[in-house]
Design an enzyme around this catalytic site. Structure first.
Site, PDB file in Angstrom:
ATOM      1  CG  ASN A 133       1.299   5.203  -2.211  1.00 46.55           C
ATOM      2  OD1 ASN A 133       2.010   5.258  -2.984  1.00 46.55           O
ATOM      3  ND2 ASN A 133       0.569   5.976  -1.641  1.00 46.55           N
ATOM      4  CB  THR A 191      -2.808   9.434  -4.087  1.00 46.27           C
ATOM      5  OG1 THR A 191      -1.767  10.062  -4.555  1.00 46.27           O
ATOM      6  CG2 THR A 191      -4.143  10.126  -3.855  1.00 46.27           C
ATOM      7  CD  GLU A 192       2.257   9.431  -1.675  1.00 48.42           C
ATOM      8  OE1 GLU A 192       1.522   8.688  -2.195  1.00 48.42           O
ATOM      9  OE2 GLU A 192       3.676   9.815  -1.981  1.00 48.42           O
ATOM     10  CG  ASN A 193      -2.155  13.760  -3.022  1.00 45.00           C
ATOM     11  OD1 ASN A 193      -2.012  12.570  -3.337  1.00 45.00           O
ATOM     12  ND2 ASN A 193      -2.740  14.891  -3.769  1.00 45.00           N
ATOM     13  CB  SER A 213      -2.648  10.335   4.116  1.00 47.42           C
ATOM     14  OG  SER A 213      -2.197   9.935   2.661  1.00 47.42           O
TER      15      SER A 213
END
Lengths: 231, 218
Positions: free
Chosen positions: B33, B56-58, B98
């Site tokens: 990330n 990607t944390e979304n 996530s």
């Protein structure tokens, strides 16, 4: 819960019963997945003193930002209010007209997951040793430190999905999925804005992300028909 | 551990040199990330042969480069809300999944920016503590404690010359004992509960590094 969601017609009808003081989980990460039509309907409906849960606190002048600007939000629970285009929230917060609870992004999601899954709380390593640990019960498990985090249920969830079938099964599109599946489970009443409604059976059951049991009302912003559309 | 290398015949690392250096330190095949801002530029220096998969944390693994022209899709953005493209083998998932990936220790590396890092690995990168600042944490705390290796990428000194690697952070913390390596324009530091160790330095001598940081650096 009814097995077939009732066709609610437009967004205004779908949000008509949201009372003052309701906790409303609103999907979206920035603009992606933000159910703007439902938020606009909530703004027209005029419910006040709302507690809003969202990742952010509005962007620009539309959607969630417009709901804030209308003075309908007493408190926002979010992970990242401050953005280059969060001027409406910034003004309200600085003048003391909206309360803010900042929650780490993953903890925000997991608290809603817990609410939807019947979990009474969970020990989470995020935030240990930081200012956000204040007031939380701490516990060491197998040598690692955790904080007790409590579930975050909603009275309503307003989310956006890509496509629904007539039972309310949902599929999402790319990163617009974000909080939708979790919020759908965590609210007493889940209202979904979709781009297309297809016939029951037209969605691949293996591909359904949110099963219809979590969905109460669907508002279609695009085409709808018993024969469904392209998958 | 090998002794540090002081490259005194050159200046400090330029921003793209630093990004390339961080990229070279990411093991092949890692799930990674990259934080918002300068860490994002590390992606430009990852070679396809490295086989690194970006998270990607979304809600996506297999994130590609920034989208251009017709590729731009408002439903496909990264954590910085920049439109991106998907790569073959990409996968989408919701937010709880996530962040479960992070907390569960499944991410190999994250690269973050920082206001301050302490020699024992405490990270401060979310809040300056200024009374009029609006607090905003996003996924910073989850990333800090979640990834197996936490790289920080920053300039070593503030504009007024204070070291951002410190004995003890004065800004509010993001995570405790979580940073493993600090990549700066002047030096790379490996951190552990026992303190910071210089791996390499660029355009600065051992003495000058000690004086300017005010730290005991073995």
């Amino acid at each position: 819960m009814i097995a077939h969601y009732r066709d609610q017609g437009g967004a205004d009808e779908a949000v008509a019963d949201v009372p003052d003081g309701a906790t409303v989980l609103i999907g979206g990460f920035g603009s992606a997945g933000q159910p703007v039509e439902l938020i606009d309907a909530l703004r027209r409906q005029g419910a006040k003193e709302l507690v809003v849960v969202n990742n952010n606190a509005g962007n620009g002048d539309h959607g969630l930002a417009a709901l804030l600007a209308a003075g309908q939000v007493a408190k926002i629970i979010c992970s990242f209010p401050r953005q280059v285009d969060s001027w409406i929230f910034d003004d309200l917060y600085r003048s003391g007209r909206v309360q803010l609870e900042v929650v780490p992004q993953g903890t925000l999601a997991e608290r809603m997951r817990a609410a939807g899954a019947g979990i009474g709380g969970f020990y989470c390593p995020t935030g240990v040793g930081t200012p956000l640990a204040q007031g939380k019960e701490a516990r060491t498990i197998d040598g690692r430190d955790y904080l007790l985090e409590l579930p975050l249920p909603g009275d309503y969830a307003l989310i956006k999905a890509h496509r629904a079938d007539r039972m309310g099964n949902l599929v999402y599109r790319k990163t617009a999925r974000n909080f939708g599946p979790v919020m759908a489970t965590a609210a007493a009443t889940t209202i979904v804005q979709v781009g297309q409604v297809v016939a029951t059976g037209a969605l691949d059951p293996e591909a359904v992300v949110t099963p219809s049991i979590y969905v109460d009302r669907v508002v279609c912003q695009g085409q709808t028909g018993p024969e469904g559309g392209a998958q | 551990m090998s002794s540090p290398t002081y490259h005194v015949d050159r200046g400090p690392l330029a921003k793209d040199e630093l990004a390339a250096l961080v990229a070279r330190n990411i093991p092949d095949g890692s799930f990674v990330n990259l934080g918002i801002g300068q860490p994002t530029t590390v992606a430009d220096h990852l070679s396809p042969e490295q086989g690194v998969v970006l998270h990607t944390e979304n809600g996506m693994l297999g994130m590609g480069r920034a989208a251009v022209g017709d590729e731009i899709d408002p439903d496909l953005i990264n954590a910085g809300k920049i439109p991106v493209i998907e790569t073959p083998g990409a996968a989408y998932f919701h937010h709880a999944d996530s962040f479960a990936m992070m907390r569960g220790g499944h991410l190999d590396v994250c690269v973050l920016g920082a206001f301050q890092v302490s020699v024992n690995g405490d990270l401060a990168n979310w809040h300056t503590g200024a009374p009029d600042a609006i607090p905003a944490v996003g996924g910073a705390m989850d990333l800090a404690i979640g990834a197996r290796q936490v790289f920080v990428m920053m300039s070593l000194f503030t504009k007024t010359g204070e070291s951002k690697l410190v004995e003890r952070c004065s800004y509010p913390l993001t995570g405790v004992n979580c940073v493993t390596t600090v990549f700066t324009n002047h030096a790379i530091f490996d951190l552990s509960p026992h303190g910071a160790r210089v791996r390499a330095a660029y355009g600065i001598s051992a003495d000058e590094l000690r004086v300017r940081t005010g730290l005991i650096l073995p």
